[in-house]
Each structure stands twice: as structure tokens, then as C-alpha cells.
Design a protein around this motif. Structure first.
Motif, PDB file in Angstrom:
ATOM      1  N   UNK A  62      -2.879   0.458  10.521  1.00 27.42           N
ATOM      2  CA  UNK A  62      -4.140   0.144  11.188  1.00 27.42           C
ATOM      3  C   UNK A  62      -5.333   0.549  10.329  1.00 27.42           C
ATOM      4  N   UNK A  63      -5.248   1.686   9.672  1.00 25.40           N
ATOM      5  CA  UNK A  63      -6.347   2.103   8.795  1.00 25.40           C
ATOM      6  C   UNK A  63      -6.478   1.143   7.615  1.00 25.40           C
ATOM      7  N   UNK A  64      -5.361   0.694   7.054  1.00 24.91           N
ATOM      8  CA  UNK A  64      -5.422  -0.288   5.971  1.00 24.91           C
ATOM      9  C   UNK A  64      -6.137  -1.560   6.442  1.00 24.91           C
ATOM     10  N   UNK A 325      -1.910  -3.916  16.612  1.00 24.27           N
ATOM     11  CA  UNK A 325      -2.018  -5.289  17.090  1.00 24.27           C
ATOM     12  C   UNK A 325      -0.839  -6.144  16.631  1.00 24.27           C
ATOM     13  N   UNK A 326      -0.691  -7.287  17.245  1.00 15.16           N
ATOM     14  CA  UNK A 326       0.249  -8.308  16.788  1.00 15.16           C
ATOM     15  C   UNK A 326      -0.536  -9.280  15.912  1.00 15.16           C
ATOM     16  N   UNK A 327      -0.156  -9.360  14.652  1.00 14.07           N
ATOM     17  CA  UNK A 327      -0.900 -10.178  13.686  1.00 14.07           C
ATOM     18  C   UNK A 327       0.094 -10.972  12.848  1.00 14.07           C
ATOM     19  N   UNK A 372       4.410  -4.344   9.717  1.00 16.03           N
ATOM     20  CA  UNK A 372       4.145  -3.453  10.865  1.00 16.03           C
ATOM     21  C   UNK A 372       3.518  -4.152  12.065  1.00 16.03           C
ATOM     22  N   UNK A 373       2.924  -5.328  11.834  1.00 16.68           N
ATOM     23  CA  UNK A 373       2.231  -6.044  12.902  1.00 16.68           C
ATOM     24  C   UNK A 373       3.064  -7.188  13.483  1.00 16.68           C
ATOM     25  N   UNK A 374       4.329  -7.282  13.102  1.00 15.19           N
ATOM     26  CA  UNK A 374       5.174  -8.411  13.524  1.00 15.19           C
ATOM     27  C   UNK A 374       5.136  -8.588  15.045  1.00 15.19           C
ATOM     28  N   UNK A 375       4.849  -9.791  15.509  1.00 14.09           N
ATOM     29  CA  UNK A 375       4.778 -10.000  16.965  1.00 14.09           C
ATOM     30  C   UNK A 375       6.108  -9.847  17.677  1.00 14.09           C
ATOM     31  N   UNK A 376       7.228  -9.979  16.957  1.00 15.69           N
ATOM     32  CA  UNK A 376       8.542  -9.888  17.593  1.00 15.69           C
ATOM     33  C   UNK A 376       9.127  -8.489  17.551  1.00 15.69           C
TER      34      UNK A 376
END
Length: 383
Positions: A62-64, A325-327, A372-376
Motif C-alpha cells: 500500500x505504501x508503494x 485494495x483490489x487492483x 498483493x492486490x489480486x482480486x481473487x
């Protein structure tokens, strides 16, 4: 039914994230239609404070994303600047005890290693930054990279600059899919929109849109109140908050949590937060919450005891269980992209999120690892 519409990308959600997705997709050469059942910034964005923060994020994905987003917001500030009330005013995170200051400095040390500018402030130096703070505070950390925009204005300007076709008052009732399962657009109560890509930027309602596509995304609403004072000469120079705000942001608790957050605005009023609680979509006014916000703010800035609160409002942060988040693309449904679940950081993270999704839409390597943001990533929890 109205005439069928066709485009390259349908963005669902006219909040800040959706507006940013429209902007970056449009500037990548894609024909975009943005659809929302309400007006522009009619949901979480319109109830936000407009924070663009790195100060409240520990080292990690998230910081990245926040650092990338901050750089992109800086570029957009050159373009929109005063029109969106962009202020690179910085943040000040205040400790209330020597032990708290030591813990805050340890937190800041890790952030510095990740690229955050975090300047220790001790003793009287704190009052050079914020002269009206309560006396006797031991120190703080100053974050000059923190900034602010007026969220509704910013969403409107980004959307206008995107060149996207805007369809407000259109409720998405289904996600259209081909026999092989791939996205083919969306169905609304006013007609179909055909496209090979759909971006879920529906914020707190992102889980409902995902369900229309046949997948699970466990987005939940996390309610928060904001107090707004009468317009004042600038007496709060930065975004100022108590160190325990960071812990509240990261908490998984559904119970009410409040921690003082105070910031001035370009228009004059002071915004006072922050509260968090998971109570569904309950919009009932809560006097105890508002009183807690006022009490916390006056502990930081005693002069506020003599200032009138003109109004309060509430919104719902789109919460995901791991606070990320999911991204990106959803491997379960080809052509479905998610850009939601940013909780209280959606204004700040919108630009980076949209930039990364535009890169994936145009088959470019994203600037950040989206794993890390994978929606699945929540799919196993449903089994």
C-alpha cells in the motif's frame, strides 16, 4: 431499450477512482464510457476529506502504491492545481507521551527505508510547525509528502479531462459475458453498453458489482463521520493527527474507533475526523460519535472549543479484510478489472491505481507488482 453503445472500456463508478481510471485509460488511447447510478462523486468520494497520504502507511504494497500515486498527483497538480484545491501542505503526526514519540519514531524509521520523507520534530520545534497545538506535547513526525485535494472538484476535473462519455443515472443490473465467460460489457436499466473490458470502480458497492460478474469480492462499508467548522483564517497549517490514528486505520475491529484528525482547507473551514465503525449502510446520525470527534480535536487544538461546527456528514469507506485494495485483472473473468476496496485511502491511491490498470489494459508491464492486490485472493476463504 435505447440504442446500443459500444466502447473499449466501461468504468462503473463515478467517484475519484473511477474518474482517474477514465482519465488514464483515455490518455492511453482507449474509448471510455463511465456509468454510475448517481452523480459524479455521489458516494464515498463526496464524503471524503481529500487526503493524499503516505504518513499513515507502513512499508509494504500500500505504501508503494501511495508513493506512486503521490508522484502522479504531483503531475496532475501542474495541470489542475488551484482548480482542485491541491495543497502540498504536509502532515504532522503528534505523540502525546515520550513513549508514544519513541514508537512513532520507530514507525517512521521503517517508512524512511521505503522512500518516505519523515522528519522528527521534538520539543518547541513542534510549535514552529503548528503554533496553536496544545501545550506540553513531546514531539511529532513531519511528513512533507502528504497533500490534499477537494475530492468532488478533483473527480469532476479528472473526468472532464478524460474525454470519456459520462452516463449518470444509469444503474448497472448485470455484467454481460460471452459463452466462454469473458466480459462483453454491462447491462443497465437504460440499455446495454458493449465493451471487451469492464472496470469495477464501484467503491463500497464493488462487491455487488463483482457478484453480477459471478465472483466474490468481500467489500464491506466502514462508516465515518466528519465535522466541518465555520470558515476561519488559516490556523491549522498541516494535516495534524494523533499517532493512534495509524492503529485505527489498520484495525480489523467492527466496533467504533475515534482518533483526532484536524486539517484546514483552502476554503477556510476546518475538517475534523476520524471515526470508523462497521454498521452496514446505516446512515443514522450519531451524536456520541460527533461529540467524540469534537473532544479529540479540542485536545489537539484548544482554540477549537470557541469555534462553531457548521455541519457534519458521513460516508462509507470500502473495506477489504486485509486492508489492501483490489487492483488489476480478475483471472476468474477475462476482461473484468477491479479498482476498489481502498477503504479511506481511495482519493490518494486513485491515480496510481488507475495508472496501473491502464498499463494492464494496454498490455504494458505495470510499474508495481500487482500480486498483493489480486482480486481473487479471497476466493479460498469462501470454501
Amino acid at each position: 431499450m435505447s440504442k446500443r453503445l459500444t466502447c473499449n472500456v466501461v468504468v462503473v463508478g463515478a467517484g475519484m477512482v473511477g474518474a482517474a481510471c477514465a482519465l488514464y485509460a483515455g490518455r492511453a488511447g482507449l474509448d471510455v464510457i463511465l456509468v454510475d447510478r448517481g452523480p459524479v462523486a455521489g458516494g464515498t468520494t463526496g464524503a471524503g476529506e481529500g487526503n493524499l497520504l503516505v504518513s499513515d502507511k507502513e512499508p509494504g504494497p500500500e505504501l508503494d502504491l501511495a508513493l506512486l500515486s503521490g508522484r502522479l498527483w504531483g503531475e496532475l497538480a501542474q495541470e489542475f492545481g488551484e482548480a482542485v484545491e491541491y495543497e502540498s501542505k504536509g502532515g504532522v503526526v503528534v505523540a502525546s507521551s515520550p513513549d508514544g514519540l519513541a514508537a512513532l519514531e520507530r514507525f517512521a524509521q521503517g517508512q524512511r527505508a521505503a522512500g518516505v520523507v519523515a522528519e522528527p520534530v521534538a520539543g518547541d520545534g513542534l510549535y514552529d510547525l503548528e503554533p496553536h497545538l496544545a501545550p506540553g506535547l513531546p514531539g511529532a513526525v513531519h511528513y512533507p509528502q502528504d497533500a490534499q485535494v477537494m475530492p468532488a472538484l478533483a473527480a469532476a476535473h479528472l473526468l472532464r479531462a478524460s474525454g470519456a462519455r459520462l452516463l449518470t443515472g444509469h444503474t448497472v443490473t448485470d455484467v454481460l459475458r460471452a459463452p466462454d465467460g469473458a466480459v462483453r460489457g454491462v447491462r443497465t436499466d437504460k440499455g446495454d453498453i458493449h465493451a471487451p473490458a469492464v472496470i469495477n470502480a464501484a467503491g463500497t458497492w464493488g462487491g455487488e458489482l463483482a457478484a453480477l460478474a459471478g465472483v466474490r469480492l468481500p467489500v464491506l462499508p466502514r462508516r465515518g463521520f466528519v465535522l466541518v467548522t465555520e470558515p476561519l483564517p488559516r490556523r491549522v497549517r498541516h494535516k495534524v493527527y494523533a499517532a493512534d490514528y495509524v492503529a485505527d486505520v489498520a484495525s480489523d475491529s467492527a466496533a467504533l474507533q475515534t482518533s483526532p484528525v484536524v486539517e484546514g482547507t483552502a476554503a477556510g473551514p476546518i475538517l475534523i475526523g476520524a471515526s470508523r465503525e462497521r454498521v452496514g449502510f446505516d446512515r443514522t446520525f450519531s451524536l456520541p460519535v460527533v461529540r467524540a470527534l469534537a473532544a479529540g480535536a479540542t485536545r489537539l487544538f484548544p482554540f477549537l472549543e470557541r469555534v462553531r461546527a457548521m455541519r457534519s456528514y458521513l460516508g462509507f469507506r470500502p473495506y477489504l479484510p486485509d486492508h489492501l485494495p483490489a487492483v488489476g485483472t480478475d483471472p476468474r473473468v477475462p476482461g473484468l478489472y477491479h479498482a476498489c476496496g481502498h477503504e479511506g485511502a481511495g482519493i490518494g491511491l486513485a491515480t496510481g491505481t488507475a495508472h496501473l490498470i491502464a498499463q494492464t489494459l494496454t498490455a504494458k508491464t505495470p510499474d508495481l507488482d500487482l500480486t498483493p492486490f489480486r482480486p481473487d485472493r479471497f476466493a479460498a476463504e469462501a470454501m
